[in-house]
Write a protein that holds these residues in place. Structure first.
Motif, PDB file in Angstrom:
ATOM      1  N   SER A 170       0.133  10.912 -10.365  1.00  0.00           N
ATOM      2  CA  SER A 170      -0.790  12.025 -10.156  1.00  0.00           C
ATOM      3  C   SER A 170      -0.114  13.367 -10.398  1.00  0.00           C
ATOM      4  N   THR A 171       1.123  13.506  -9.939  1.00  0.00           N
ATOM      5  CA  THR A 171       1.879  14.740 -10.152  1.00  0.00           C
ATOM      6  C   THR A 171       2.034  15.021 -11.639  1.00  0.00           C
ATOM      7  N   GLU A 172       2.363  13.989 -12.398  1.00  0.00           N
ATOM      8  CA  GLU A 172       2.518  14.164 -13.850  1.00  0.00           C
ATOM      9  C   GLU A 172       1.180  14.514 -14.490  1.00  0.00           C
ATOM     10  N   LEU A 173       0.113  13.871 -14.073  1.00  0.00           N
ATOM     11  CA  LEU A 173      -1.210  14.179 -14.632  1.00  0.00           C
ATOM     12  C   LEU A 173      -1.627  15.617 -14.293  1.00  0.00           C
ATOM     13  N   ARG A 174      -1.385  16.046 -13.063  1.00  0.00           N
ATOM     14  CA  ARG A 174      -1.710  17.426 -12.668  1.00  0.00           C
ATOM     15  C   ARG A 174      -0.905  18.428 -13.504  1.00  0.00           C
ATOM     16  N   ARG A 175       0.365  18.112 -13.720  1.00  0.00           N
ATOM     17  CA  ARG A 175       1.228  18.988 -14.521  1.00  0.00           C
ATOM     18  C   ARG A 175       0.637  19.186 -15.918  1.00  0.00           C
ATOM     19  N   GLN A 176      -0.057  18.180 -16.400  1.00  0.00           N
ATOM     20  CA  GLN A 176      -0.658  18.230 -17.735  1.00  0.00           C
ATOM     21  C   GLN A 176      -2.124  18.673 -17.698  1.00  0.00           C
ATOM     22  N   ASN A 177      -2.592  19.092 -16.523  1.00  0.00           N
ATOM     23  CA  ASN A 177      -4.007  19.483 -16.360  1.00  0.00           C
ATOM     24  C   ASN A 177      -4.950  18.350 -16.750  1.00  0.00           C
ATOM     25  N   ARG A 178      -4.605  17.154 -16.304  1.00  0.00           N
ATOM     26  CA  ARG A 178      -5.408  15.971 -16.629  1.00  0.00           C
ATOM     27  C   ARG A 178      -6.057  15.438 -15.362  1.00  0.00           C
ATOM     28  N   ASP A 179      -7.048  14.603 -15.528  1.00  0.00           N
ATOM     29  CA  ASP A 179      -7.759  13.986 -14.417  1.00  0.00           C
ATOM     30  C   ASP A 179      -6.805  13.052 -13.648  1.00  0.00           C
ATOM     31  N   THR A 180      -6.696  13.230 -12.346  1.00  0.00           N
ATOM     32  CA  THR A 180      -5.790  12.413 -11.528  1.00  0.00           C
ATOM     33  C   THR A 180      -6.478  11.193 -10.913  1.00  0.00           C
ATOM     34  N   ALA A 181      -7.772  11.050 -11.123  1.00  0.00           N
ATOM     35  CA  ALA A 181      -8.514   9.956 -10.494  1.00  0.00           C
ATOM     36  C   ALA A 181      -7.922   8.564 -10.754  1.00  0.00           C
ATOM     37  N   PRO A 182      -7.451   8.255 -11.964  1.00  0.00           N
ATOM     38  CA  PRO A 182      -6.923   6.909 -12.207  1.00  0.00           C
ATOM     39  C   PRO A 182      -5.558   6.633 -11.569  1.00  0.00           C
ATOM     40  N   ALA A 183      -4.883   7.642 -11.074  1.00  0.00           N
ATOM     41  CA  ALA A 183      -3.512   7.475 -10.585  1.00  0.00           C
ATOM     42  C   ALA A 183      -3.404   6.428  -9.483  1.00  0.00           C
ATOM     43  N   LEU A 184      -4.330   6.399  -8.550  1.00  0.00           N
ATOM     44  CA  LEU A 184      -4.275   5.436  -7.457  1.00  0.00           C
ATOM     45  C   LEU A 184      -4.406   4.002  -7.983  1.00  0.00           C
ATOM     46  N   THR A 185      -5.336   3.797  -8.890  1.00  0.00           N
ATOM     47  CA  THR A 185      -5.505   2.469  -9.492  1.00  0.00           C
ATOM     48  C   THR A 185      -4.234   2.054 -10.222  1.00  0.00           C
ATOM     49  N   TRP A 186      -3.697   2.946 -11.027  1.00  0.00           N
ATOM     50  CA  TRP A 186      -2.502   2.629 -11.809  1.00  0.00           C
ATOM     51  C   TRP A 186      -1.294   2.369 -10.914  1.00  0.00           C
ATOM     52  N   GLY A 187      -1.120   3.172  -9.878  1.00  0.00           N
ATOM     53  CA  GLY A 187       0.012   2.973  -8.961  1.00  0.00           C
ATOM     54  C   GLY A 187      -0.018   1.605  -8.308  1.00  0.00           C
ATOM     55  N   HIS A 188      -1.187   1.208  -7.833  1.00  0.00           N
ATOM     56  CA  HIS A 188      -1.304  -0.099  -7.178  1.00  0.00           C
ATOM     57  C   HIS A 188      -1.230  -1.247  -8.186  1.00  0.00           C
ATOM     58  N   ALA A 189      -1.730  -1.020  -9.382  1.00  0.00           N
ATOM     59  CA  ALA A 189      -1.623  -2.051 -10.424  1.00  0.00           C
ATOM     60  C   ALA A 189      -0.161  -2.307 -10.783  1.00  0.00           C
ATOM     61  N   LEU A 190       0.624  -1.258 -10.868  1.00  0.00           N
ATOM     62  CA  LEU A 190       2.052  -1.411 -11.167  1.00  0.00           C
ATOM     63  C   LEU A 190       2.755  -2.210 -10.070  1.00  0.00           C
ATOM     64  N   THR A 239       0.830  -1.204   0.000  1.00  0.00           N
ATOM     65  CA  THR A 239       0.000   0.000   0.000  1.00  0.00           C
ATOM     66  C   THR A 239       0.864   1.254   0.000  1.00  0.00           C
ATOM     67  N   VAL A 240       1.885   1.281   0.837  1.00  0.00           N
ATOM     68  CA  VAL A 240       2.784   2.437   0.894  1.00  0.00           C
ATOM     69  C   VAL A 240       3.444   2.665  -0.467  1.00  0.00           C
ATOM     70  N   ILE A 241       3.950   1.595  -1.060  1.00  0.00           N
ATOM     71  CA  ILE A 241       4.611   1.725  -2.362  1.00  0.00           C
ATOM     72  C   ILE A 241       3.603   2.121  -3.436  1.00  0.00           C
ATOM     73  N   GLY A 242       2.442   1.476  -3.452  1.00  0.00           N
ATOM     74  CA  GLY A 242       1.400   1.814  -4.430  1.00  0.00           C
ATOM     75  C   GLY A 242       0.969   3.264  -4.330  1.00  0.00           C
ATOM     76  N   ASP A 243       0.817   3.749  -3.091  1.00  0.00           N
ATOM     77  CA  ASP A 243       0.440   5.144  -2.888  1.00  0.00           C
ATOM     78  C   ASP A 243       1.549   6.087  -3.379  1.00  0.00           C
ATOM     79  N   HIS A 244       2.786   5.698  -3.141  1.00  0.00           N
ATOM     80  CA  HIS A 244       3.921   6.527  -3.589  1.00  0.00           C
ATOM     81  C   HIS A 244       3.956   6.606  -5.118  1.00  0.00           C
ATOM     82  N   ILE A 245       3.800   5.473  -5.772  1.00  0.00           N
ATOM     83  CA  ILE A 245       3.789   5.450  -7.247  1.00  0.00           C
ATOM     84  C   ILE A 245       2.595   6.243  -7.768  1.00  0.00           C
ATOM     85  N   ALA A 246       1.456   6.109  -7.113  1.00  0.00           N
ATOM     86  CA  ALA A 246       0.257   6.857  -7.516  1.00  0.00           C
ATOM     87  C   ALA A 246       0.499   8.358  -7.429  1.00  0.00           C
ATOM     88  N   GLU A 247       1.211   8.787  -6.417  1.00  0.00           N
ATOM     89  CA  GLU A 247       1.496  10.225  -6.273  1.00  0.00           C
ATOM     90  C   GLU A 247       2.398  10.715  -7.402  1.00  0.00           C
TER      91      GLU A 247
END
Length: 187
Positions: free
Chosen positions: A119-139, A108-116
């Motif tokens: 999410s940072t990259e998505l925010r930088r691009q003005n994109r929706d960050t909602a999928p970041a948590l799913t993607w981080g944990h999937a990785l 969980t700690v690692i997944g949350d870190h990857i998600a952040e």
């Protein structure tokens, strides 16, 4: 460390012998085998999270290289300390309070870190960050499963090659969603 010398099924007697002390002294530091397990999990979590942060921070500005570096840091722990990894990821049968699972907590700690990071990259691009948590944990799940398989079967596959293969698979999806060109082509 006794786990390295005796394997993942190490006993408290072996821990004491490796430390050149008595079991009585070991039990002054660890209440029982569960306490030892939790201490090792905490140590591995600190080492792994530190290595992941360092590897990903030191990677170039290339997002794919950051991904490779993070995957390689995780696999590097497996390669350097396979018995400690086995000990942590496949815990002995211990009496633990309901809901206490250090491996899940670590993932969980690692997944949350990857998600952040995502999410940072998505925010930088003005994109929706909602999928970041799913993607981080999937990785994390993908790398852990592949790492477990690699450790169990020990094919003649070099760590760097495995890291690159996993990054290729993950990047196929991420590149379409977190790169600037994807953001502009999606508009």
């Amino acid at each position: 460390m006794a786990i390295r010398a005796h394997g993942a099924e190490v006993g408290m007697s072996q821990v004491a012998a490796q430390a050149r002390t008595s079991k009585t002294v070991v039990y002054r530091h660890f209440a029982d085998k569960n306490d030892l397990y939790l201490a090792v999990c905490d140590w591995v979590a600190a080492v792994l999270v530190g290595q992941l942060q360092s590897a990903m921070r030191d990677a170039s500005d290339d997002p794919r290289q950051t991904l490779v570096s993070g995957i390689d840091a995780y696999l590097g722990l497996i390669e350097r300390d396979p018995e400690v990894y086995r000990y942590v990821m496949r815990p002995p049968k211990l009496d633990r309070p309901e809901g206490e699972d250090p491996v899940s907590d670590l993932c969980t700690v690692i997944g949350d870190h990857i998600a952040e990071i995502i999410s940072t990259e998505l925010r930088r691009q003005n994109r929706d960050t909602a999928p970041a948590l799913t993607w981080g944990h999937a990785l994390v799940g993908m790398v852990r499963a592949a790492g477990d398989q690699w450790l169990a079967n020990r094919p003649d596959l070099e760590r760097e090659v495995l890291a690159d293969q996993l990054a290729d698979l993950a990047w196929s999806g991420l590149a379409r969603t977190v790169t600037p060109s994807a953001a502009s082509s999606a508009s």
